[in-house]
Design a protein around this motif. Structure first.
Motif, PDB file in Angstrom:
ATOM      1  N   ASN A 228       0.750  -1.090  -0.089  1.00  0.00           N
ATOM      2  CA  ASN A 228      -0.077   0.090  -0.210  1.00  0.00           C
ATOM      3  C   ASN A 228       0.927   1.258   0.027  1.00  0.00           C
ATOM      4  O   ASN A 228       0.352   2.208  -0.514  1.00  0.00           O
ATOM      5  CB  ASN A 228      -0.911   0.027   1.169  1.00  0.00           C
ATOM      6  N   ALA A 229       1.948   1.220   0.869  1.00  0.00           N
ATOM      7  CA  ALA A 229       3.071   2.412   0.651  1.00  0.00           C
ATOM      8  C   ALA A 229       3.422   2.613  -0.623  1.00  0.00           C
ATOM      9  O   ALA A 229       3.482   3.673  -0.915  1.00  0.00           O
ATOM     10  CB  ALA A 229       4.144   2.095   1.812  1.00  0.00           C
ATOM     11  N   VAL A 230       3.815   1.569  -1.341  1.00  0.00           N
ATOM     12  CA  VAL A 230       4.324   1.705  -2.639  1.00  0.00           C
ATOM     13  C   VAL A 230       3.349   2.344  -3.686  1.00  0.00           C
ATOM     14  O   VAL A 230       3.624   3.323  -4.361  1.00  0.00           O
ATOM     15  CB  VAL A 230       5.009   0.424  -3.123  1.00  0.00           C
ATOM     16  N   SER A 235       1.163   6.628  -6.969  1.00  0.00           N
ATOM     17  CA  SER A 235       0.080   7.012  -7.712  1.00  0.00           C
ATOM     18  C   SER A 235       0.235   8.498  -7.837  1.00  0.00           C
ATOM     19  O   SER A 235       0.407   9.210  -7.270  1.00  0.00           O
ATOM     20  CB  SER A 235      -1.148   6.812  -6.642  1.00  0.00           C
ATOM     21  N   ARG A 236      -0.042   8.860  -9.191  1.00  0.00           N
ATOM     22  CA  ARG A 236       0.262  10.179  -9.750  1.00  0.00           C
ATOM     23  C   ARG A 236      -1.078  11.352  -9.126  1.00  0.00           C
ATOM     24  O   ARG A 236      -0.966  12.214  -8.866  1.00  0.00           O
ATOM     25  CB  ARG A 236       0.266  10.530 -10.981  1.00  0.00           C
ATOM     26  N   TYR A 247      -0.285   4.839   5.056  1.00  0.00           N
ATOM     27  CA  TYR A 247       0.287   3.837   4.016  1.00  0.00           C
ATOM     28  C   TYR A 247       1.661   4.564   3.490  1.00  0.00           C
ATOM     29  O   TYR A 247       2.454   4.076   2.977  1.00  0.00           O
ATOM     30  CB  TYR A 247      -0.727   3.638   3.171  1.00  0.00           C
ATOM     31  N   SER A 248       1.617   5.787   3.432  1.00  0.00           N
ATOM     32  CA  SER A 248       2.922   6.449   2.868  1.00  0.00           C
ATOM     33  C   SER A 248       4.079   6.236   4.034  1.00  0.00           C
ATOM     34  O   SER A 248       5.254   6.236   3.339  1.00  0.00           O
ATOM     35  CB  SER A 248       2.728   7.882   2.829  1.00  0.00           C
ATOM     36  N   ASP A 249       3.746   5.778   5.206  1.00  0.00           N
ATOM     37  CA  ASP A 249       4.864   5.484   6.060  1.00  0.00           C
ATOM     38  C   ASP A 249       4.681   4.043   6.600  1.00  0.00           C
ATOM     39  O   ASP A 249       4.022   4.087   7.676  1.00  0.00           O
ATOM     40  CB  ASP A 249       5.167   6.456   7.256  1.00  0.00           C
ATOM     41  N   PRO A 250       4.967   2.929   6.070  1.00  0.00           N
ATOM     42  CA  PRO A 250       4.723   1.619   6.441  1.00  0.00           C
ATOM     43  C   PRO A 250       5.213   1.433   7.907  1.00  0.00           C
ATOM     44  O   PRO A 250       4.611   0.421   8.596  1.00  0.00           O
ATOM     45  CB  PRO A 250       5.248   0.622   5.295  1.00  0.00           C
ATOM     46  N   LEU A 251       6.216   2.079   8.373  1.00  0.00           N
ATOM     47  CA  LEU A 251       7.142   1.786   9.506  1.00  0.00           C
ATOM     48  C   LEU A 251       6.103   2.076  10.716  1.00  0.00           C
ATOM     49  O   LEU A 251       6.414   2.031  11.696  1.00  0.00           O
ATOM     50  CB  LEU A 251       8.470   2.648   9.716  1.00  0.00           C
ATOM     51  N   LYS A 252       4.844   2.959  10.660  1.00  0.00           N
ATOM     52  CA  LYS A 252       3.854   3.198  11.554  1.00  0.00           C
ATOM     53  C   LYS A 252       2.714   2.285  11.495  1.00  0.00           C
ATOM     54  O   LYS A 252       1.950   2.478  12.267  1.00  0.00           O
ATOM     55  CB  LYS A 252       3.268   4.647  11.259  1.00  0.00           C
ATOM     56  N   SER A 253       2.831   1.375  10.674  1.00  0.00           N
ATOM     57  CA  SER A 253       1.907   0.424  10.547  1.00  0.00           C
ATOM     58  C   SER A 253       2.117  -0.669  11.828  1.00  0.00           C
ATOM     59  O   SER A 253       3.016  -1.100  12.014  1.00  0.00           O
ATOM     60  CB  SER A 253       1.741  -0.473   9.181  1.00  0.00           C
ATOM     61  N   PRO A 254       0.913  -0.916  12.449  1.00  0.00           N
ATOM     62  CA  PRO A 254       1.169  -1.928  13.705  1.00  0.00           C
ATOM     63  C   PRO A 254       1.499  -3.233  13.332  1.00  0.00           C
ATOM     64  O   PRO A 254       2.502  -3.913  13.880  1.00  0.00           O
ATOM     65  CB  PRO A 254      -0.268  -2.015  14.321  1.00  0.00           C
ATOM     66  N   GLU A 255       1.410  -3.790  12.140  1.00  0.00           N
ATOM     67  CA  GLU A 255       1.531  -4.783  11.439  1.00  0.00           C
ATOM     68  C   GLU A 255       3.216  -5.035  11.338  1.00  0.00           C
ATOM     69  O   GLU A 255       3.783  -5.715  11.597  1.00  0.00           O
ATOM     70  CB  GLU A 255       0.822  -5.484  10.185  1.00  0.00           C
TER      71      GLU A 255
END
Length: 355
Positions: A228-230, A235-236, A247-255
């Motif tokens: 999702n982050a990619v 996405s333009r 989604y722009s920062d996956p490191l904040k995702s709990p998973e």
């Protein structure tokens, strides 16, 4: 705890019958070479102890053979040759055992892959695989692919670890018997220290299994967060607000956080196992030094016996450390191995192993 140990015992029996025995063409020589490696090591210690004893007593190197003094060039050369020969043959046996263990690992991994493919040829409905509860969304094709690509390889690795534990297990058993024969009182005290260590090592192994389950269950969610982050970045039509979404920062995702933490914990648990082994060694050496030093001062024990005891204790402790490390490693892969068997059992219609 008791139920989990029982489940582990079921898995161990299955790995032995389905893996080690199935690959007995190579696994039996591995066990034989491991035994010889152990015999050679302790025999070298025995020769060294015999030589020191003969030097102290002033007797001939070989009883009944006159003229073969322990300090003569022939006596020294013969003793060194025997010690080095035994150590070299033991090292060679251990090397060959590891090489053949790699063959067992490869052979069992290939067998596991073929087993899934053969089961698929006979299975009319693979949708039952989707009903397996592994804690995340199950797709039959994805699980079958993972059973071939990942789980089968892990099975081979677990069998390799099982075979690698043969030598440390034998070293621990034989070393314990020798230590008890040399000094029963000190050995009983060291046994208490070892029992406490095994208790904590067992807890560490259980912890390793739980950590690995968390890692497995967070893999799918972490992968989704990365995708999702990619997609959001690429996405333009994404607005500035979208680019700052979770989604722009996956490191904040709990998973993702859970997945990365579990990866770190998998390495930390190995360090914890090493720490427990180190503390056990410190306690064992302290008990041994205080006890034997006091008795040497009283003239009841010779220094040669103390040195021999230390050497045997070092090999015995190496066996304990290697065995505990093997158990911890096996527990790290418990969930993958149990999942493979459950997938295969589902395809073959057999009673499955609970993960």
């Amino acid at each position: 705890m008791r139920a989990r140990i029982k489940t582990y015992a079921v898995l161990a029996r299955r790995v032995f019958s389905d893996g080690i025995w199935q690959q007995r063409k190579w696994s039996i020589p591995v066990v034989g070479l491991s035994i010889w490696g152990l015999v050679a090591q302790f025999s070298a210690l025995g020769v060294a102890a015999h030589y020191v004893g003969r030097v102290q007593s002033g007797a001939t190197l070989v009883p009944g053979v006159q003229g073969l003094d322990a300090l003569s060039p022939v006596g020294i050369g013969l003793s060194v040759f025997m010690i080095l020969g035994l150590l070299a043959s033991g090292a060679l046996a251990e090397f060959l055992a590891k090489v053949l263990s790699v063959k067992v690992r490869r052979g069992y991994a290939e067998y596991c892959i073929r087993r899934v493919l053969r089961a698929l040829e006979r299975a009319y409905d693979v949708s039952q695989v989707k009903k397996l509860d592994f804690g995340n969304r199950n797709d039959a094709d994805r699980l079958l692919y993972r059973s071939i690509k990942g789980y089968a390889t892990t099975n081979g690795r677990v069998v390799y670890v099982f075979l690698g534990a043969v030598l440390p297990g034998l070293m621990l058993s034989v070393g314990g018997v020798i230590l008890f024969a040399l000094d029963p009182v000190v050995t009983m005290a060291l046994t208490v220290v070892g029992a406490v260590s095994v208790k904590f090592q067992g807890q560490t192994s259980m912890k390793a299994a739980k950590i690995n389950e968390v890692w497995e269950r967070s893999e799918a969610g972490a992968a989704k967060a990365y995708r999702n982050a990619v997609k959001a970045r690429g996405s333009r039509s994404a607005t500035e607000g979208d680019s700052r979404s979770t989604y722009s920062d996956p490191l904040k995702s709990p998973e993702v956080v859970r997945n990365l933490n579990s990866r770190d914990d998998r390495l930390k648990v190995i360090a914890e196992s090493s720490l427990i082994s180190g503390i056990t060694l410190i306690a064992a050496v302290t008990v041994l030094f205080v006890s034997l030093a006091y008795r040497v001062g009283g003239g009841t024990v010779e220094w040669g016996m103390v040195i021999l005891y230390f050497l045997v204790l070092q090999r015995t402790f190496s066996g304990l450390k290697g065995l505990m490390a093997a158990i911890t490693n096996i527990n790290r892969f418990y969930s993958q191995v149990s999942r493979y068997y459950k997938i295969v059992d589902t395809l073959e219609g057999q009673q499955s192993l609970q993960p």
